[in-house]
Enzyme design. Structure first.
Site, PDB file in Angstrom:
ATOM      1  N   SER A 123       9.127   1.040   7.751  1.00 42.69           N
ATOM      2  CA  SER A 123       8.637  -0.179   8.420  1.00 42.69           C
ATOM      3  C   SER A 123       8.616  -0.004   9.937  1.00 42.69           C
ATOM      4  O   SER A 123       9.502   0.615  10.510  1.00 42.69           O
ATOM      5  CB  SER A 123       9.543  -1.369   8.074  1.00 42.69           C
ATOM      6  OG  SER A 123       9.786  -1.435   6.687  1.00 42.69           O
ATOM      7  N   HIS A 127       8.215   6.911  17.463  1.00 40.56           N
ATOM      8  CA  HIS A 127       6.957   6.812  16.713  1.00 40.56           C
ATOM      9  C   HIS A 127       6.042   5.844  17.456  1.00 40.56           C
ATOM     10  O   HIS A 127       5.709   4.774  16.978  1.00 40.56           O
ATOM     11  CB  HIS A 127       7.277   6.286  15.312  1.00 40.56           C
ATOM     12  CG  HIS A 127       6.125   6.325  14.368  1.00 40.56           C
ATOM     13  ND1 HIS A 127       5.254   7.379  14.271  1.00 40.56           N
ATOM     14  CD2 HIS A 127       5.709   5.425  13.436  1.00 40.56           C
ATOM     15  CE1 HIS A 127       4.353   7.118  13.339  1.00 40.56           C
ATOM     16  NE2 HIS A 127       4.605   5.940  12.816  1.00 40.56           N
ATOM     17  N   ASN A 130       0.819  -1.221   0.000  1.00 40.85           N
ATOM     18  CA  ASN A 130       0.000   0.000   0.000  1.00 40.85           C
ATOM     19  C   ASN A 130       0.851   1.268   0.000  1.00 40.85           C
ATOM     20  O   ASN A 130       0.612   2.176  -0.806  1.00 40.85           O
ATOM     21  CB  ASN A 130      -0.922   0.006   1.223  1.00 40.85           C
ATOM     22  CG  ASN A 130      -2.086  -0.946   1.052  1.00 40.85           C
ATOM     23  OD1 ASN A 130      -2.458  -1.288  -0.082  1.00 40.85           O
ATOM     24  ND2 ASN A 130      -2.657  -1.388   2.155  1.00 40.85           N
ATOM     25  N   ASP A 136       9.741  -6.226  -4.507  1.00 44.09           N
ATOM     26  CA  ASP A 136       9.043  -7.009  -3.487  1.00 44.09           C
ATOM     27  C   ASP A 136       9.606  -8.426  -3.509  1.00 44.09           C
ATOM     28  O   ASP A 136      10.492  -8.740  -4.316  1.00 44.09           O
ATOM     29  CB  ASP A 136       7.513  -6.977  -3.718  1.00 44.09           C
ATOM     30  CG  ASP A 136       6.723  -7.047  -2.407  1.00 44.09           C
ATOM     31  OD1 ASP A 136       6.852  -8.055  -1.694  1.00 44.09           O
ATOM     32  OD2 ASP A 136       5.986  -6.096  -2.097  1.00 44.09           O
ATOM     33  N   ASN A 189       8.912  -8.438  11.529  1.00 49.28           N
ATOM     34  CA  ASN A 189       9.612  -7.428  10.736  1.00 49.28           C
ATOM     35  C   ASN A 189      11.134  -7.394  10.934  1.00 49.28           C
ATOM     36  O   ASN A 189      11.838  -6.887  10.064  1.00 49.28           O
ATOM     37  CB  ASN A 189       8.983  -6.052  10.964  1.00 49.28           C
ATOM     38  CG  ASN A 189       7.629  -5.939  10.253  1.00 49.28           C
ATOM     39  OD1 ASN A 189       7.208  -6.850   9.556  1.00 49.28           O
ATOM     40  ND2 ASN A 189       6.953  -4.810  10.423  1.00 49.28           N
TER      41      ASN A 189
HETATM   42  N1  APR Z   1      11.615  -7.634   0.870  1.00 48.72           N
HETATM   43  C1  APR Z   1      10.815  -6.820   0.151  1.00 48.72           C
HETATM   44  N2  APR Z   1       9.502  -6.665   0.400  1.00 48.72           N
HETATM   45  C2  APR Z   1       8.978  -7.378   1.393  1.00 48.72           C
HETATM   46  C3  APR Z   1       9.751  -8.249   2.191  1.00 48.72           C
HETATM   47  C4  APR Z   1      11.134  -8.373   1.880  1.00 48.72           C
HETATM   48  N3  APR Z   1      11.949  -9.170   2.582  1.00 48.72           N
HETATM   49  N4  APR Z   1       8.924  -8.820   3.100  1.00 48.72           N
HETATM   50  C5  APR Z   1       7.690  -8.313   2.895  1.00 48.72           C
HETATM   51  N5  APR Z   1       7.704  -7.449   1.862  1.00 48.72           N
HETATM   52  C6  APR Z   1       6.610  -6.725   1.251  1.00 48.72           C
HETATM   53  C7  APR Z   1       5.284  -7.464   1.297  1.00 48.72           C
HETATM   54  O1  APR Z   1       5.257  -8.544   0.348  1.00 48.72           O
HETATM   55  C8  APR Z   1       4.285  -6.376   0.980  1.00 48.72           C
HETATM   56  O2  APR Z   1       3.995  -6.256  -0.401  1.00 48.72           O
HETATM   57  O3  APR Z   1       6.309  -5.517   1.929  1.00 48.72           O
HETATM   58  C9  APR Z   1       5.015  -5.097   1.449  1.00 48.72           C
HETATM   59  C10 APR Z   1       4.281  -4.357   2.556  1.00 48.72           C
HETATM   60  O4  APR Z   1       3.110  -3.858   2.029  1.00 48.72           O
HETATM   61  P1  APR Z   1       1.712  -3.803   2.828  1.00 48.72           P
HETATM   62  O5  APR Z   1       1.467  -5.132   3.447  1.00 48.72           O
HETATM   63  O6  APR Z   1       0.688  -3.230   1.916  1.00 48.72           O
HETATM   64  O7  APR Z   1       2.058  -2.800   4.036  1.00 48.72           O
HETATM   65  P2  APR Z   1       2.098  -1.194   4.024  1.00 48.72           P
HETATM   66  O8  APR Z   1       0.780  -0.660   4.443  1.00 48.72           O
HETATM   67  O9  APR Z   1       2.710  -0.723   2.770  1.00 48.72           O
HETATM   68  O10 APR Z   1       3.075  -0.946   5.303  1.00 48.72           O
HETATM   69  C11 APR Z   1       4.401  -1.422   5.304  1.00 48.72           C
HETATM   70  O11 APR Z   1       5.118   0.345   6.805  1.00 48.72           O
HETATM   71  O12 APR Z   1       3.941   1.864   8.136  1.00 48.72           O
HETATM   72  C12 APR Z   1       4.619   0.653   8.078  1.00 48.72           C
HETATM   73  O13 APR Z   1       3.534  -0.555   9.824  1.00 48.72           O
HETATM   74  C13 APR Z   1       3.732  -0.482   8.437  1.00 48.72           C
HETATM   75  O14 APR Z   1       5.528  -2.011   8.760  1.00 48.72           O
HETATM   76  C14 APR Z   1       4.487  -1.625   7.879  1.00 48.72           C
HETATM   77  C15 APR Z   1       5.099  -1.057   6.603  1.00 48.72           C
END
Ligand code: APR
Length: 314
Positions: free
Chosen positions: A123, A179, A14, A35, A99
């Site tokens: 993150s 945060h 997102n 990703d 995470n």
């Molecule tokens: N390498 C790259 N991308 C990854 C990895 C990795 N090792 N592990 C997970 N991802 C990707 C997921 O596949 C997913 O598409 O990270 C993306 C995260 O996207 P969303 O689930 O939509 O989360 P989002 O709302 O973007 O938030 C991400 O930011 O604000 C913080 O708390 C929130 O920790 C969260 C992060």
């Protein structure tokens, strides 16, 4: 080959998608949406949609979805959202177990593919994640920051503007510390175009606004079932833009403290100047005793979660 700047977005979810949309619209450079392999096609699809959006809106940016670190090579800016977001009822600290391995995996990729990038971490839990990323990559503190303060301040500013019934454009505020739910709004730096906010907003209302700001992220998680993404993306892009265009903006950001504000070996939100050399200066404000006490409380929480991250086995 393009000579444009290159922005690598690690995590095509997102926030990643909104980051890509903003970077492209502002023509900050070409964009890589990275990703994990299972989400590579999803990233490619999002990238294609955003490139097609450019031919409607009229921007020139190449946007590529990938799961190959080689595509991120030589990035000028890297913004990290890899990880899982909160679900209702979860605190940011609840995300550590999932995470931490992710941020370590990303740090290893970054170290080999983007050794010279300016890195912005989003993150969560933010302060501990950005600490771990810096520790693992060994990058200098000038080039590794966390995005939280711009977003927390934006939330604070919105609530203040609604209460005072003035344009959000005229409200300036500064939220420091971790945060988390004990973040520190600095009232002495909170004005409506230079006019102290306390002149226009009564104390009980200000207190209620501070309380709402502290749980501002959680309010959205409760409503949407996942965390916010428009404002977080805009906040990180403001930081990236300041670096890429050497704007030297003074913004609150999570930076590695080495004695500033009396804290050492800790990432936490303080005002900084971001320019072409990264974090060019950390600004030390004269805090009131109350603000110092709030900062100490926030630092204690950040230290606690950072210690948990440090102790998490590889
Ligand atoms: N390498 C790259 N991308 C990854 C990895 C990795 N090792 N592990 C997970 N991802 C990707 C997921 O596949 C997913 O598409 O990270 C993306 C995260 O996207 P969303 O689930 O939509 O989360 P989002 O709302 O973007 O938030 C991400 O930011 O604000 C913080 O708390 C929130 O920790 C969260 C992060």
């Amino acid at each position: 080959m393009s000579t444009r700047k290159k922005i690598a977005l690690i995590g095509a979810g997102n926030i990643g998608g909104e980051l890509a949309a903003l970077c492209a619209r502002k023509e900050l450079g070409d964009v890589i949406l990275f990703d994990i392999p299972q989400k590579a096609d999803f990233a490619r699809g999002k990238a294609l949609d955003l490139e097609q959006n450019g031919s409607v809106l009229g921007y020139d940016a190449a946007i590529k979805g990938t799961s190959d670190w080689a595509d991120c090579a030589g990035a000028d800016v890297v913004i990290i959202t890899a990880g899982i977001p909160r679900k209702p009822g979860q605190s940011r600290d609840d995300l550590v177990a999932t995470n931490v391995p992710i941020i370590r995996n990303v740090a290893d990729g970054l170290k080999s593919a983007c050794p010279d990038a300016f890195v912005i971490v989003i993150s969560n839990p933010l302060d501990a994640m950005v600490y771990e990323l810096k520790r693992r990559t060994g990058f200098p503190r000038e080039r590794v920051v966390g995005m939280a303060g711009v977003l927390d301040s934006a939330r604070f500013q919105l609530f203040l503007s609604r209460e005072a019934n003035v344009s959000v454009k005229d409200v300036r505020a500064m939220v420091l510390g971790g945060h988390g739910d004990d973040m520190v709004p600095i009232l002495s730096a909170t004005t409506i175009n230079g006019v102290p906010a306390s002149l226009l907003i009564p104390k009980d209302k200000l207190d209620a606004i501070i309380a709402r700001t502290r749980v501002g992220g959680g309010e959205i998680v409760k409503l949407m079932g996942t965390s916010a993404y428009y404002a977080p993306a805009s906040a990180a892009v403001a930081m990236a833009e300041s670096y890429l265009l050497d704007q030297k903006r003074l913004l609150p950001a999570a930076v590695y403290l080495d004695g500033e504000y009396g804290y050492k070996d800790l990432y936490m939100g303080v005002p900084v100047i971001i320019g072409g050399r990264g974090v060019e200066k950390i600004i030390e404000l004269n805090l009131t005793d109350d603000e110092k006490a709030m900062l100490a409380k926030s630092a204690k929480s950040v230290q606690g979660i950072t210690d948990v991250v440090k102790a998490t086995p590889a």
